[in-house]
Design an enzyme around this catalytic site. Sequence first.
Site, PDB file in Angstrom:
ATOM      1  N   GLU A  83       0.824  -1.204   0.000  1.00  0.00           N
ATOM      2  CA  GLU A  83       0.000   0.000   0.000  1.00  0.00           C
ATOM      3  C   GLU A  83       0.857   1.253   0.000  1.00  0.00           C
ATOM      4  OE1 GLU A  83      -4.305  -0.784   1.799  1.00  0.00           O
ATOM      5  OE2 GLU A  83      -2.766  -0.919   3.324  1.00  0.00           O
ATOM      6  N   CYS A  97       3.590   8.639   0.762  1.00  0.00           N
ATOM      7  CA  CYS A  97       4.009   7.740   1.830  1.00  0.00           C
ATOM      8  C   CYS A  97       4.197   6.366   1.191  1.00  0.00           C
ATOM      9  CB  CYS A  97       2.941   7.712   2.922  1.00  0.00           C
ATOM     10  SG  CYS A  97       3.340   6.610   4.285  1.00  0.00           S
ATOM     11  N   CYS A 104       5.310  -6.383   7.610  1.00  0.00           N
ATOM     12  CA  CYS A 104       6.454  -5.974   8.430  1.00  0.00           C
ATOM     13  C   CYS A 104       6.741  -7.082   9.430  1.00  0.00           C
ATOM     14  CB  CYS A 104       6.135  -4.674   9.173  1.00  0.00           C
ATOM     15  SG  CYS A 104       7.540  -4.000  10.098  1.00  0.00           S
ATOM     16  N   CYS A 108       5.146  -4.004  16.402  1.00  0.00           N
ATOM     17  CA  CYS A 108       4.749  -2.893  17.265  1.00  0.00           C
ATOM     18  C   CYS A 108       3.247  -3.034  17.527  1.00  0.00           C
ATOM     19  CB  CYS A 108       5.061  -1.558  16.602  1.00  0.00           C
ATOM     20  SG  CYS A 108       6.812  -1.377  16.174  1.00  0.00           S
ATOM     21  N   CYS A 111       0.438  -0.868  15.714  1.00  0.00           N
ATOM     22  CA  CYS A 111       0.534  -0.677  14.261  1.00  0.00           C
ATOM     23  C   CYS A 111      -0.168  -1.803  13.512  1.00  0.00           C
ATOM     24  CB  CYS A 111       2.000  -0.614  13.840  1.00  0.00           C
ATOM     25  SG  CYS A 111       2.217  -0.415  12.058  1.00  0.00           S
ATOM     26  N   CYS A 340      -1.621   7.174   9.389  1.00  0.00           N
ATOM     27  CA  CYS A 340      -0.419   6.536   9.964  1.00  0.00           C
ATOM     28  C   CYS A 340      -0.778   5.242  10.661  1.00  0.00           C
ATOM     29  CB  CYS A 340       0.227   7.427  11.009  1.00  0.00           C
ATOM     30  SG  CYS A 340       0.629   9.055  10.469  1.00  0.00           S
TER      31      CYS A 340
HETATM   32  N1  SAH Z   1       8.934   0.883  10.382  1.00  0.00           N
HETATM   33  C1  SAH Z   1       9.196   2.295  10.191  1.00  0.00           C
HETATM   34  C2  SAH Z   1       8.408   2.858   9.045  1.00  0.00           C
HETATM   35  C3  SAH Z   1       6.907   2.867   9.257  1.00  0.00           C
HETATM   36  S1  SAH Z   1       6.506   4.491   9.684  1.00  0.00           S
HETATM   37  C4  SAH Z   1       8.909   3.034  11.487  1.00  0.00           C
HETATM   38  O1  SAH Z   1       8.271   2.461  12.364  1.00  0.00           O
HETATM   39  O2  SAH Z   1       9.357   4.164  11.632  1.00  0.00           O
HETATM   40  C5  SAH Z   1       4.953   4.408  10.312  1.00  0.00           C
HETATM   41  C6  SAH Z   1       4.820   5.407  11.445  1.00  0.00           C
HETATM   42  O3  SAH Z   1       3.468   5.396  11.898  1.00  0.00           O
HETATM   43  C7  SAH Z   1       5.663   5.002  12.628  1.00  0.00           C
HETATM   44  O4  SAH Z   1       6.135   6.107  13.340  1.00  0.00           O
HETATM   45  C8  SAH Z   1       4.656   4.254  13.446  1.00  0.00           C
HETATM   46  O5  SAH Z   1       5.054   4.128  14.757  1.00  0.00           O
HETATM   47  C9  SAH Z   1       3.430   5.093  13.266  1.00  0.00           C
HETATM   48  N2  SAH Z   1       2.196   4.369  13.600  1.00  0.00           N
HETATM   49  C10 SAH Z   1       2.028   3.035  13.609  1.00  0.00           C
HETATM   50  N3  SAH Z   1       0.771   2.723  13.966  1.00  0.00           N
HETATM   51  C11 SAH Z   1       0.132   3.883  14.183  1.00  0.00           C
HETATM   52  C12 SAH Z   1      -1.200   4.217  14.550  1.00  0.00           C
HETATM   53  N4  SAH Z   1      -2.113   3.278  14.736  1.00  0.00           N
HETATM   54  N5  SAH Z   1      -1.517   5.522  14.687  1.00  0.00           N
HETATM   55  C13 SAH Z   1      -0.589   6.483  14.452  1.00  0.00           C
HETATM   56  N6  SAH Z   1       0.667   6.226  14.079  1.00  0.00           N
HETATM   57  C14 SAH Z   1       1.037   4.946  13.952  1.00  0.00           C
END
Ligand code: SAH
Length: 361
Positions: A83, A97, A104, A108, A111, A340
């Site tokens: 995506e 983006c 992944c 986390c 996420c 995000c």
């Molecule tokens: N793996 C890398 C690239 C992905 S960036 C990283 O983690 O930096 C995606 C961003 O969105 C990251 O900062 C992640 O922590 C954030 N993110 C993940 N889930 C989210 C959510 N449910 N709401 C807001 N931000 C989120």
Amino acid sequence: MDLALLDQTLRERGEPAFRARQVWEWTARGAAGYEAMTNLPRALRSELESAVPFSTLAVETERESRDGTVKTLFRTADGHPVEAVLMRYRDGRRSLCLSSQSGCPLTCTFCATGAMAFGRNLSASEILDQALHFRRLTELDHCVFMGMGEPMLNLDEVLAAARRLPDLGITHRRTTISTVGWMPGLRRFVDEVDEPIRLALSLHAPDDELRSRTMPVNERYPIVDVVAECRRQAQMTRRRVFVEYVMLAGVNDAPEQARALADLLGRDHFKVNLIPYNPWAASAGGKATGARPNTPPTTAGGLYEGSSRDRIAAFRHELGRARVPVTVRLTRGRDIEAACGQLAAAPRIGRSARSRAGAAT
Ligand code: SAH
């Protein structure tokens, strides 16, 4: 477009060396297909048509948000979902983006991508084809590697793609690579990348105990090491590293946590970006409801609650008092699950067979 296949095909045909550059220039400027490349011989155009698919990705679905955000679900030739999102702002900014992996391997807990099955690393061409898809719709000026996947687990392909983005109109200064702090890739990024590409760190907690609970990768690479490496990058480049911090109600959003964060980061090398949590599980309309059944909120669920506006404002205030630069991120595309952390194109499968934090080596 598979650029290696393009080179090979042109070479086998005995084409002059400048042909590959011609094809790339057309493509990077948003040409709709080989047919449009009028300075190429007609026979070559039709031969490329069959020998080198114009994109390595097929568009499966595309949704547009009320705020103009577009989310596209692609499939790789071997069937993996990918995506990417285009954000259009009122001031004219067009920001992409991009995903670096299908799924992944990190898990986390907040996420959505972390809850789906990991597919594989994407090639540089597959990363660029996400961008080229949107380049055919509109001009572009910013790019963040904040879609699916962890860029530092696929650094060579990510960099190869990022290095071509200026041809699409996106300069290195307007390109940001975001990481959880995967140290092998992060160290290489700091040592090897000369271009002024921005670094962003997904931190989300001011201490190891909390960060390990929400981001299992922290058990492998603790905060002090990750922050020190990012500080080294900021000192070398004289540009601040962006720190992403998702605001989770009652988890990481207390004023004393803001003070701890300020102590950890200091004033000079970082800029904090507070991200309102975007729900993606049951509350987001059921898209990922099958992902983690029966898990209570705030444990391993993804079923967090976002911090209130007041709570975010108070957190921001504490950072400001400590003179740490801070902004609050605008949420875009929430109604199409393009915000995000919401990028997850397939239900979670096969995860039980894998160890959680040890999935990526
Ligand atoms: N793996 C890398 C690239 C992905 S960036 C990283 O983690 O930096 C995606 C961003 O969105 C990251 O900062 C992640 O922590 C954030 N993110 C993940 N889930 C989210 C959510 N449910 N709401 C807001 N931000 C989120």
